[in-house]
Each structure stands twice: as structure tokens, then as C-alpha cells.
Write a protein that holds these residues in place. Structure first.
Motif, PDB file in Angstrom:
ATOM      1  N   PHE B 201      45.974  29.319 115.566  1.00 55.03           N
ATOM      2  CA  PHE B 201      46.696  30.477 115.507  1.00 55.03           C
ATOM      3  C   PHE B 201      45.946  31.718 115.441  1.00 55.03           C
ATOM      4  N   ARG B 202      44.795  31.571 114.876  1.00 52.47           N
ATOM      5  CA  ARG B 202      44.090  33.050 114.162  1.00 52.47           C
ATOM      6  C   ARG B 202      42.586  32.669 114.700  1.00 52.47           C
ATOM      7  N   GLU B 203      41.735  33.934 114.841  1.00 50.05           N
ATOM      8  CA  GLU B 203      40.395  33.739 115.453  1.00 50.05           C
ATOM      9  C   GLU B 203      39.389  34.158 114.238  1.00 50.05           C
ATOM     10  N   ASN B 204      40.065  34.291 113.145  1.00 48.01           N
ATOM     11  CA  ASN B 204      39.064  34.345 111.822  1.00 48.01           C
ATOM     12  C   ASN B 204      39.838  34.074 110.495  1.00 48.01           C
ATOM     13  N   VAL B 205      38.931  34.286 109.767  1.00 46.35           N
ATOM     14  CA  VAL B 205      39.685  33.450 108.200  1.00 46.35           C
ATOM     15  C   VAL B 205      40.289  34.505 107.394  1.00 46.35           C
ATOM     16  N   LEU B 206      40.306  35.663 107.808  1.00 44.27           N
ATOM     17  CA  LEU B 206      41.195  36.803 107.212  1.00 44.27           C
ATOM     18  C   LEU B 206      42.478  36.261 106.714  1.00 44.27           C
ATOM     19  N   GLN B 207      42.921  36.381 105.571  1.00 42.96           N
ATOM     20  CA  GLN B 207      44.302  36.081 105.028  1.00 42.96           C
ATOM     21  C   GLN B 207      45.227  37.162 105.166  1.00 42.96           C
ATOM     22  N   PRO B 208      46.610  36.891 105.004  1.00 37.72           N
ATOM     23  CA  PRO B 208      47.398  38.215 105.360  1.00 37.72           C
ATOM     24  C   PRO B 208      47.577  39.177 104.485  1.00 37.72           C
ATOM     25  N   ASN B 209      46.882  38.883 103.148  1.00 36.35           N
ATOM     26  CA  ASN B 209      46.801  39.868 102.357  1.00 36.35           C
ATOM     27  C   ASN B 209      45.439  40.294 102.008  1.00 36.35           C
ATOM     28  N   GLU B 210      44.509  40.331 103.156  1.00 42.50           N
ATOM     29  CA  GLU B 210      43.176  40.869 103.088  1.00 42.50           C
ATOM     30  C   GLU B 210      42.838  42.052 103.999  1.00 42.50           C
ATOM     31  N   ILE B 211      41.968  42.770 103.645  1.00 38.21           N
ATOM     32  CA  ILE B 211      41.290  43.974 104.522  1.00 38.21           C
ATOM     33  C   ILE B 211      39.907  43.635 104.816  1.00 38.21           C
ATOM     34  N   VAL B 212      39.324  44.002 105.973  1.00 38.55           N
ATOM     35  CA  VAL B 212      38.157  44.268 106.379  1.00 38.55           C
ATOM     36  C   VAL B 212      37.661  45.591 106.010  1.00 38.55           C
ATOM     37  N   VAL B 213      36.648  46.114 104.927  1.00 38.62           N
ATOM     38  CA  VAL B 213      36.571  47.052 104.401  1.00 38.62           C
ATOM     39  C   VAL B 213      35.331  47.799 104.965  1.00 38.62           C
ATOM     40  N   GLU B 214      34.312  46.982 105.265  1.00 35.69           N
ATOM     41  CA  GLU B 214      32.897  47.509 105.282  1.00 35.69           C
ATOM     42  C   GLU B 214      32.010  46.578 106.172  1.00 35.69           C
ATOM     43  N   ILE B 215      31.173  46.904 106.961  1.00 31.73           N
ATOM     44  CA  ILE B 215      30.221  46.210 107.511  1.00 31.73           C
ATOM     45  C   ILE B 215      28.784  46.506 107.030  1.00 31.73           C
ATOM     46  N   GLN B 216      28.131  45.349 106.478  1.00 31.08           N
ATOM     47  CA  GLN B 216      26.725  45.798 106.158  1.00 31.08           C
ATOM     48  C   GLN B 216      25.505  44.994 106.827  1.00 31.08           C
ATOM     49  N   ILE B 217      24.676  45.619 107.360  1.00 27.54           N
ATOM     50  CA  ILE B 217      23.537  45.097 108.234  1.00 27.54           C
ATOM     51  C   ILE B 217      22.352  45.344 107.550  1.00 27.54           C
ATOM     52  N   PRO B 218      21.645  44.313 107.299  1.00 25.65           N
ATOM     53  CA  PRO B 218      20.193  44.407 106.696  1.00 25.65           C
ATOM     54  C   PRO B 218      19.122  45.016 107.727  1.00 25.65           C
ATOM     55  N   ASN B 219      18.160  45.671 106.897  1.00 25.78           N
ATOM     56  CA  ASN B 219      16.961  46.176 107.590  1.00 25.78           C
ATOM     57  C   ASN B 219      16.464  45.173 108.806  1.00 25.78           C
ATOM     58  N   THR B 220      16.212  45.892 109.706  1.00 23.38           N
ATOM     59  CA  THR B 220      15.280  44.956 110.897  1.00 23.38           C
ATOM     60  C   THR B 220      13.752  45.391 110.642  1.00 23.38           C
TER      61      THR B 220
END
Lengths: 213, 326
Positions: B201-220
């Protein structure tokens, strides 16, 4: 970001007063989904959140403030074309066209804070506190914008239905980059579709306009 | 669109509390809205309430520190595409962002929304079709029209994940911060996405009461070369038929490490460890690049109309590898 900007961002335009007024007009049924009114704490929070099914909002369109009551589901495009403001006047800005209504054709392109967006894919509520410019606001009175002049000069239209969207996108492109290459013109206009296929003339028109801006 | 009510977010705590107990679909989040409104207009989703996240300015913006770069979930795709640091040090992400949809959509659509967007499968998007994703029994692509569907990881649902940003982020080893009622957690973007065999039913593990807040990318590392290649049906803006996000650490022509993540070919961004293994530690030439492409599609199981994606993906990988060493 200044405090004022933050206030605008936080949508202070939906005041408690306008919310209550909105309820009073009888256009509102459910204000808060019952599912979220569980437990005292949540109920208290929900009251301060002011979930609205409709609201009286102010939109800054072509440098004039329009006050209008909208349902939450109303798109910016609906307001522009079919909206009736609180004084009873039709907004009547039909330059932005309702064509695909799903953000694919570009016929409804308007500027929001100077950037081109699809008015069909933006809720009117989300346009509060922003500067909205439609194709009607591009010319300076009777003086056409150089992009509009160039469209005429190059005959850059056939049926003309997509033209307002192309004009707005072209103006946005030239405001960002006043000497675009052909590739940049194509990329800048890639969100607009012309079923008559007048693209070469449109690209020429933008190039001409860029020389005159 | 059905009627719904609209509420401005005042804090993450308020948002998670409004979301909790509501299950999926009753209360939904709106950021840019470019994907959500298309679902509402087609009656695929009919929420009672939308929470407007754009009133949380702390969720917007790009910042760098010693560890890398942080991108707020409300940051628009256009801002990511144009950001000088991202263009120089995270080229694959800037290129992926530039390839998303049209200028009008990139000006509004957000990175959080891009990661959480729903599939474009024409059966899923048809309100009259009750496919597995919507609680039905069949994935209609299996016996139906499957030109744009999955060749890898499909069973039992053959959607493809539509995001261009996600493959780039996974190839960059990015993480994401998610807030829920119990507080914050951080997970790899790679672990965020799921296959239909785990949850149809879903494409990701986000739960109904969760929000994606920020993306963090390490240095290359300085010897990193990264790029995003996307095949579309025409020159016009579109979702990927297949795409390759490649991040390579090179010493001359020797590939020290390779991250290769595919878009448009599987129900989630598809990491090709097979291709990575072929490349790691090798002097890269045309033959090695082609071998990487071949290995990547060994397990491909095309449907009736999408066998072309196998060859396309294979060649796209080979081309990406050769571009990285050129």
C-alpha cells in the motif's frame, strides 16, 4: 526572514474573526475532522489551530488586494477566473487558462513572488501573502511588455489559447536571465505546451524580446 | 476535489498530534501540493483535513557545516537545482533536481514532497480501478498495459517509484530526519523506501503520524565524480523511463568505490550492488562499464510492454560510468 515575513508565512490572514464570520455565512459544515478531537489536550489544540473549511482571504493580484471568501479546496486558478470578491465583483482575470487542470500544460501559468507556477495546482489559501501577477498585469497600461510586442512581431501563436501562459513564462525567464541562449529559452519554456506547434516562433520572439529588455 | 478543511501548522508537535490516531488519508500534509492536488482532483485521496506545513519556516532552507549539507524538507526543487554548493559538490543531486518536471513545478514542489510522492501508475491513478495498492486483488499492469512499469522488485505490485531526487540522495549516502509523536529519528534515505512485498500500500516506512523534516548529506571526497542520467520518452519534461544516479570515487581511471542507484525501474529507488561490485577496484574502460550494465539487469523480469527498459537501463549505466571517467 523578517518577523513580518514570518507572520505572513504563518497565514495570519485567516483570523479568528474571519473564520467565525465564514462559519456564519453557512458555507462551512465541518471545521475540524472529528477523528482529531480525541482527548482534552487534543481538543484544546484543535481549537487554537483553526481548521477551516472556508475562509475570507486577501490575495495580492496584479498589485491590488482582492478580498474573497474561498473554500479550502479552491485553487488559485478558480479564484482568478471565476472568483467573486467580497464586494460582489467578479475577479474576472481569465487570461490564465483552465486547460489540463493537472499541472501539465502551462496554460494557467502565473507569477507568484516573481516565479512562474501553475495556478491550477496551487490552493488559493496557499497564495496568501504572495505577490501574484497574471498575464493581465504584465503590460504597463496600454504599453505592451517587450515579450508581448515580440509575440506579435513574430506571429508566435496560432490559436492563441496557450499564449498567456507562454507570455508569463517568457517574462519570468527574461527577468531571471536577460540574455538566454536558445537552450535556456527552451528549458525556461519547457513547462508550457502549444498544440499548434508554434514553438520556433515563440523562441524567436523571446530572443527578440531579450534584445529589447 | 472533495471538500476538506485546512489548518496552518504552528509547530511539529501540533502537526504530529493532529496526525496521530487518524490513520492514513483522514488528515494529510500539504507542502508544495503538486502531487497531492493531482491525487485529490482524481479522488485517489479524499482527506477530511489538510495541514499546511509551509507555516513552519524552520523546515525550509539549505545549510552546510563540517559534516556536510542539510536541506529542510520544505526546500523547493528549484532552490536545490540552483544551489552553488550542491551544483559543485553534489552534482548528482543538482542534476536530478534539474530533471524534475517543469520550472513551474520545481518552483513549488519540495524535496520532502518529492520523496513522499505517490506512484504515477495509470491504474493506481484511475479512481475506478481498485488495484492492490488501493486494497484490491490485482496489479493490473501484469496483464494490462505495462510500458512504464517495473522490471525489478515488482512482485506483487509493478509500480515504479517516480522520484528523481531519491536515487541521487541514496547514491550520496544521505540520511533523513523524521519527527513523530515520540520525537525525532534519523534513518538512511535508502532504508526509507520499501518494496510492495513488504507493504503493497505504501512506498516507504513513514507512519501516518510522522513527518519528513530534513535531509542530511555527508561531505563528498575531492576525488568524487557524480552524475544523474535520465531517459525520458521525448525531450519534453517527464518522469524517468529509467535513470541512473552514480557517485564514483576515482583515482585516475581506477574506480575506488561506486554507488549506483536506479530510478524508474522498480517500486523503490533500486541500488545496484551488482553494478557496484563490477566497478569497485577496477580500471574502468568501455568493457567494464558494459559489464556493470549487464550485471545490473541480470535479475530483471520485464512485463509485456517494458522489455525495452532492460536494454535502456543497461546502456544508461554503461554511459554513466564512461561519463564519470571521461
Amino acid at each position: 526572514m523578517s518577523e513580518k515575513d514570518k507572520e505572513q508565512k504563518q497565514g495570519k490572514n485567516i483570523s479568528r474573526r474571519s473564520f467565525i464570520k465564514g462559519v456564519g455565512t453557512g458555507t462551512v459544515a465541518a471545521t475540524v475532522a472529528p477523528a482529531i478531537l480525541v482527548g482534552d489536550e487534543k481538543a484544546a489544540e484543535a481549537q487554537t489551530d483553526e481548521a477551516v473549511a472556508s475562509a475570507k482571504i486577501q490575495l495580492n493580484i496584479n498589485e491590488e488586494v482582492t478580498e474573497i471568501e474561498v473554500e479550502a479546496r479552491t485553487t488559485l486558478l478558480s479564484v482568478l477566473r471565476d472568483g467573486i470578491d467580497t464586494t460582489g465583483n467578479n475577479v474576472d482575470l481569465t487570461g490564465a487558462k483552465l486547460i489540463c487542470d493537472k499541472g501539465e500544460c502551462g496554460g494557467c501559468t502565473v507569477l507568484v513572488d516573481g516565479k512562474p507556477v501553475y495556478a491550477c495546482m496551487m490552493l488559493a489559501m496557499d497564495a496568501q501573502g504572495k505577490q501574484i501577477t497574471t498575464v493581465e498585469g504584465i503590460a504597463n497600461g496600454d504599453d505592451l511588455h517587450p515579450v508581448q510586442e515580440a509575440f506579435i512581431k513574430h506571429d508566435a501563436l496560432m490559436c492563441g489559447f496557450c499564449t498567456p501562459g507562454f507570455v508569463v513564462s517568457s517574462v519570468a525567464l527574461l527577468n531571471e536571465n536577460n540574455k538566454p541562449t536558445i537552450a535556456e529559452i527552451k528549458e525556461g519554456l519547457s513547462g508550457n505546451t502549444c498544440r499548434c506547434g508554434t514553438y520556433p516562433f515563440i523562441f524567436d520572439a523571446v530572443e527578440t524580446a531579450s534584445q529589447e529588455m | 476535489m472533495d471538500k476538506f478543511s485546512y489548518v496552518n501548522a504552528t509547530s511539529l508537535k501540533q502537526v504530529t498530534s493532529l496526525l496521530s490516531d487518524s490513520g492514513w488519508g483522514e488528515v494529510m500534509l500539504i507542502a508544495g501540493g503538486t502531487d497531492l492536488l493531482s491525487e485529490l482532483k482524481e479522488y485517489i485521496e479524499t482527506p477530511k483535513t489538510l495541514i499546511n506545513l509551509k507555516t513552519l519556516p524552520e523546515m525550509e532552507g539549505i545549510s552546510s557545516d563540517a559534516a556536510g549539507i542539510k536541506i529542510g524538507a520544505l526546500t523547493t526543487i528549484a532552490d536545490i537545482a540552483m544551489h552553488p554548493t550542491i551544483q559543485h559538490h553534489y552534482t548528482v543531486l543538482a542534476q536530478a533536481a534539474t530533471s524534475v518536471a517543469t520550472p513551474q513545478i520545481r518552483n513549488v514542489g519540495t524535496i520532502g514532497g518529492n520523496l513522499c510522492q505517490r506512484p504515477r501508475c495509470w491504474y493506481y491513478r484511475d479512481e475506478t480501478v481498485n488495484c492492490i495498492k488501493k486494497g484490491g486483488d490485482l496489479c493490473y499492469a501484469v496483464d494490462g498495459l505495462s510500458k512504464y512499469h517495473a522490471i525489478l522488485g515488482g512482485d506483487p505490485v509493478y509500480i515504479v517509484h517516480p522520484s528523481d531526487i531519491a536515487p541521487a540522495l541514496i547514491a550520496l549516502n544521505a540520511s533523513m530526519k523524521i519527527t513523530g509523536p515520540e520525537g525525532e529519528k534519523t534513518m538512511k534515505v535508502e532504508e526509507f523506501f520499501t518494496l510492495p512485498s513488504d507493504n503493497p500500500f505504501r512506498e516507504n516506512v513513514l507512519q501516518p503520524n510522522e513527518i519528513v523534516v530534513e535531509i542530511q548529506i555527508p561531505n563528498t571526497k575531492p576525488n568524487t565524480k557524480s552524475l544523474y542520467l535520465k531517459a525520458r520518452e521525448k525531450g519534453a519534461p517527464d518522469f524517468a523511463l529509467a535513470s541512473v544516479a552514480g557517485v564514483f570515487e576515482m583515482a585516475g581511471r581506477t574506480c575506488q568505490s561506486a554507488n549506483i542507484v536506479l530510478g524508474g525501474v522498480a517500486p523503490k529507488p533500486w541500488r545496484s550492488t551488482e553494478a557496484e561490485n563490477v566497478l569497485t577496484g577496477k580500471m574502468v574502460d568501455k568493457a567494464v562499464s558494459m559489464k556493470a550494465g549487464e550485471e545490473a539487469v541480470q535479475k530483471a523480469r520485464p512485463l509485456n510492454d517494458n522489455e525495452y527498459k532492460v536494454t535502456l537501463t543497461q546502456n544508461l549505466i554503461s554511459r554513466a560510468v564512461m561519463m564519470a571517467v571521461s
